[in-house]
Design a protein around this motif. Structure first.
Motif, PDB file in Angstrom:
ATOM      1  N   MET A   1       0.840  -1.205   0.000  1.00  0.00           N
ATOM      2  CA  MET A   1       0.000   0.000   0.000  1.00  0.00           C
ATOM      3  C   MET A   1       0.873   1.252   0.000  1.00  0.00           C
ATOM      4  SD  MET A   1      -3.071   0.985   2.639  1.00  0.00           S
ATOM      5  CE  MET A   1      -4.027   2.476   2.414  1.00  0.00           C
ATOM      6  N   GLN A   2       0.528   2.202  -0.873  1.00  0.00           N
ATOM      7  CA  GLN A   2       1.322   3.410  -1.003  1.00  0.00           C
ATOM      8  C   GLN A   2       1.121   4.328   0.211  1.00  0.00           C
ATOM      9  OE1 GLN A   2       3.496   3.700  -3.236  1.00  0.00           O
ATOM     10  NE2 GLN A   2       2.817   3.101  -5.257  1.00  0.00           N
ATOM     11  N   ASP A   3       2.192   5.012   0.596  1.00  0.00           N
ATOM     12  CA  ASP A   3       2.164   5.935   1.724  1.00  0.00           C
ATOM     13  C   ASP A   3       1.676   7.302   1.230  1.00  0.00           C
ATOM     14  OD1 ASP A   3       2.685   7.652   3.828  1.00  0.00           O
ATOM     15  OD2 ASP A   3       4.520   6.615   4.414  1.00  0.00           O
ATOM     16  N   LEU A   4       0.424   7.632   1.523  1.00  0.00           N
ATOM     17  CA  LEU A   4      -0.150   8.882   1.031  1.00  0.00           C
ATOM     18  C   LEU A   4       0.452  10.108   1.707  1.00  0.00           C
ATOM     19  CD1 LEU A   4      -3.927   7.909   0.647  1.00  0.00           C
ATOM     20  CD2 LEU A   4      -2.101   7.882  -1.072  1.00  0.00           C
ATOM     21  N   LYS A   5       0.911   9.946   2.945  1.00  0.00           N
ATOM     22  CA  LYS A   5       1.583  11.053   3.639  1.00  0.00           C
ATOM     23  C   LYS A   5       2.892  11.393   2.926  1.00  0.00           C
ATOM     24  CE  LYS A   5      -1.220  11.909   7.100  1.00  0.00           C
ATOM     25  NZ  LYS A   5      -1.882  13.236   7.232  1.00  0.00           N
ATOM     26  N   LEU A   6       3.602  10.353   2.498  1.00  0.00           N
ATOM     27  CA  LEU A   6       4.831  10.569   1.737  1.00  0.00           C
ATOM     28  C   LEU A   6       4.513  11.269   0.425  1.00  0.00           C
ATOM     29  CD1 LEU A   6       7.825  10.191   1.032  1.00  0.00           C
ATOM     30  CD2 LEU A   6       7.264   7.873   0.234  1.00  0.00           C
ATOM     31  N   LEU A   7       3.441  10.841  -0.221  1.00  0.00           N
ATOM     32  CA  LEU A   7       3.051  11.453  -1.488  1.00  0.00           C
ATOM     33  C   LEU A   7       2.781  12.944  -1.310  1.00  0.00           C
ATOM     34  CD1 LEU A   7       2.333  11.138  -4.481  1.00  0.00           C
ATOM     35  CD2 LEU A   7       0.015  10.499  -3.772  1.00  0.00           C
ATOM     36  N   GLU A   8       2.051  13.299  -0.278  1.00  0.00           N
ATOM     37  CA  GLU A   8       1.766  14.710  -0.015  1.00  0.00           C
ATOM     38  C   GLU A   8       3.054  15.494   0.226  1.00  0.00           C
ATOM     39  OE1 GLU A   8      -0.920  14.884   3.251  1.00  0.00           O
ATOM     40  OE2 GLU A   8      -2.572  13.910   2.180  1.00  0.00           O
TER      41      GLU A   8
ATOM     42  N   ILE B   1      -3.770   5.765 -10.186  1.00  0.00           N
ATOM     43  CA  ILE B   1      -3.502   7.205 -10.177  1.00  0.00           C
ATOM     44  C   ILE B   1      -2.440   7.546  -9.131  1.00  0.00           C
ATOM     45  CG2 ILE B   1      -4.502   9.453  -9.542  1.00  0.00           C
ATOM     46  CD1 ILE B   1      -7.072   8.567 -10.962  1.00  0.00           C
ATOM     47  N   VAL B   2      -2.557   6.970  -7.962  1.00  0.00           N
ATOM     48  CA  VAL B   2      -1.551   7.201  -6.912  1.00  0.00           C
ATOM     49  C   VAL B   2      -0.183   6.698  -7.389  1.00  0.00           C
ATOM     50  CG1 VAL B   2      -0.796   6.518  -4.602  1.00  0.00           C
ATOM     51  CG2 VAL B   2      -3.181   7.170  -4.997  1.00  0.00           C
ATOM     52  N   GLU B   3      -0.172   5.537  -8.008  1.00  0.00           N
ATOM     53  CA  GLU B   3       1.080   4.971  -8.522  1.00  0.00           C
ATOM     54  C   GLU B   3       1.719   5.901  -9.541  1.00  0.00           C
ATOM     55  OE1 GLU B   3       2.564   1.165 -11.219  1.00  0.00           O
ATOM     56  OE2 GLU B   3       0.598   1.102 -10.250  1.00  0.00           O
ATOM     57  N   LYS B   4       0.900   6.471 -10.425  1.00  0.00           N
ATOM     58  CA  LYS B   4       1.419   7.386 -11.438  1.00  0.00           C
ATOM     59  C   LYS B   4       1.920   8.686 -10.805  1.00  0.00           C
ATOM     60  CE  LYS B   4       2.167   5.235 -13.878  1.00  0.00           C
ATOM     61  NZ  LYS B   4       3.508   5.112 -14.459  1.00  0.00           N
ATOM     62  N   ARG B   5       1.241   9.158  -9.782  1.00  0.00           N
ATOM     63  CA  ARG B   5       1.704  10.374  -9.108  1.00  0.00           C
ATOM     64  C   ARG B   5       3.101  10.162  -8.534  1.00  0.00           C
ATOM     65  NH1 ARG B   5      -3.191  11.781  -5.189  1.00  0.00           N
ATOM     66  NH2 ARG B   5      -1.757  13.377  -4.375  1.00  0.00           N
ATOM     67  N   PHE B   6       3.305   9.026  -7.885  1.00  0.00           N
ATOM     68  CA  PHE B   6       4.638   8.700  -7.359  1.00  0.00           C
ATOM     69  C   PHE B   6       5.662   8.616  -8.495  1.00  0.00           C
ATOM     70  CE2 PHE B   6       2.835   7.153  -3.266  1.00  0.00           C
ATOM     71  CZ  PHE B   6       3.783   7.685  -2.397  1.00  0.00           C
ATOM     72  N   ASP B   7       5.295   7.897  -9.539  1.00  0.00           N
ATOM     73  CA  ASP B   7       6.203   7.665 -10.659  1.00  0.00           C
ATOM     74  C   ASP B   7       6.591   8.976 -11.336  1.00  0.00           C
ATOM     75  OD1 ASP B   7       7.618   6.222 -12.674  1.00  0.00           O
ATOM     76  OD2 ASP B   7       5.892   6.401 -14.002  1.00  0.00           O
ATOM     77  N   TRP B   8       5.618   9.833 -11.603  1.00  0.00           N
ATOM     78  CA  TRP B   8       5.906  11.094 -12.287  1.00  0.00           C
ATOM     79  C   TRP B   8       6.698  12.048 -11.400  1.00  0.00           C
ATOM     80  CZ3 TRP B   8       0.510  12.223 -14.955  1.00  0.00           C
ATOM     81  CH2 TRP B   8       0.324  11.284 -15.972  1.00  0.00           C
ATOM     82  N   ILE B   9       6.422  12.014 -10.089  1.00  0.00           N
ATOM     83  CA  ILE B   9       7.208  12.851  -9.175  1.00  0.00           C
ATOM     84  C   ILE B   9       8.666  12.403  -9.176  1.00  0.00           C
ATOM     85  CG2 ILE B   9       7.614  13.384  -6.732  1.00  0.00           C
ATOM     86  CD1 ILE B   9       4.553  13.351  -6.370  1.00  0.00           C
ATOM     87  N   LYS B  10       8.859  11.082  -9.150  1.00  0.00           N
ATOM     88  CA  LYS B  10      10.228  10.542  -9.147  1.00  0.00           C
ATOM     89  C   LYS B  10      10.992  10.985 -10.388  1.00  0.00           C
ATOM     90  CE  LYS B  10      12.798   6.277  -8.334  1.00  0.00           C
ATOM     91  NZ  LYS B  10      12.688   4.819  -8.030  1.00  0.00           N
ATOM     92  N   LYS B  11      10.287  11.108 -11.512  1.00  0.00           N
ATOM     93  CA  LYS B  11      10.923  11.517 -12.770  1.00  0.00           C
ATOM     94  C   LYS B  11      11.060  13.029 -12.893  1.00  0.00           C
ATOM     95  CE  LYS B  11       9.297   7.424 -15.231  1.00  0.00           C
ATOM     96  NZ  LYS B  11       8.295   6.864 -16.182  1.00  0.00           N
TER      97      LYS B  11
END
Length: 219
Positions: free
Chosen positions: A1-8, A192-202
């Motif tokens: 499960m993705q960490d939404l706090k980290l995403l924010e 969508i969450v996965e893509k947000r992480f992926d695009w941020i990383k790039k």
């Protein structure tokens, strides 16, 4: 499960313009349709197809490289290589097997077989549009395993279009129809969450170090 706090937290490192761009683009992304290119020889054609995928919201591009293996031309792709997921295969067999396992019908794009014209294409089924080599077209293997054949009506002396032009015409039409339909075509919340992480990383520098600092603060 993705960490939404980290995403924010990670999103605070984006510019406001980039953050807003992600929010506007993601609702139009889809995996209902995908594209496959089979041993395309000219590098600029594969890169242009990837650019069209990005422009029309196709999230995944499948590239079969049994004979021709090349890198994406960054100038022609215009950054699309960051935003479109690329699946590479060394055999057509493996590509078709994976696509069918994921519920896609195989749509062979060819001007030489009368089956379905673009305007009559049924958008309800998950579909992968296959495009072949510049001169030879699709392999007999794709033709044999295709679930349907799709052609773009042409009324001139020329019997075919450049692969990247064909892809752009088809993708523009089917995605426009998709957006007007009641089909559940958008990415799932998890995707969508996965893509947000992926695009941020790039996008941001020192991604790994930033993530490490975030968890260090929490411990």
């Amino acid at each position: 499960m993705q960490d939404l706090k980290l995403l924010e937290y990670l999103e605070t490192f984006l510019t406001e313009n980039r953050s807003e761009r992600f929010k506007k683009v993601l609702p139009f992304r889809t995996k209902h349709f995908t594209v496959a290119t089979e041993d395309v020889y000219q590098l600029h054609n594969t890169s242009a197809v990837m650019r069209s995928c990005d422009v029309f919201g196709i999230q995944e591009l499948n590239i079969v490289e049994e004979v021709n293996s090349k890198s994406i031309d960054r100038e022609i792709a215009m950054g699309a290589q960051k935003w479109v997921d690329l699946n590479r295969y060394t055999s057509t067999t493996d590509c078709i097997k994976d696509l069918k396992a994921n519920g896609y019908q195989i749509v062979a794009t060819t001007p030489h077989i009368d089956d379905c014209e673009l305007i009559d294409f049924d958008i309800k089924k998950k579909s992968c549009f296959f495009f072949g080599r510049e001169t030879e077209g699709l392999s007999q293997q794709v033709i044999n395993q295709a679930d349907c054949f799709l052609k773009i009506p042409m009324v001139g002396f020329t019997e075919s279009l450049n692969i990247s032009v064909s892809a752009a015409i088809i993708l523009q039409h089917v995605t426009a129809q998709l957006r007007k339909s009641e089909i559940d075509w958008q990415l799932t919340e998890d995707e969508i969450v996965e893509k947000r992480f992926d695009w941020i990383k790039k996008t941001i520098k020192d991604y790994d170090a930033i993530v490490e600092r975030f968890y260090a603060k929490k411990s």
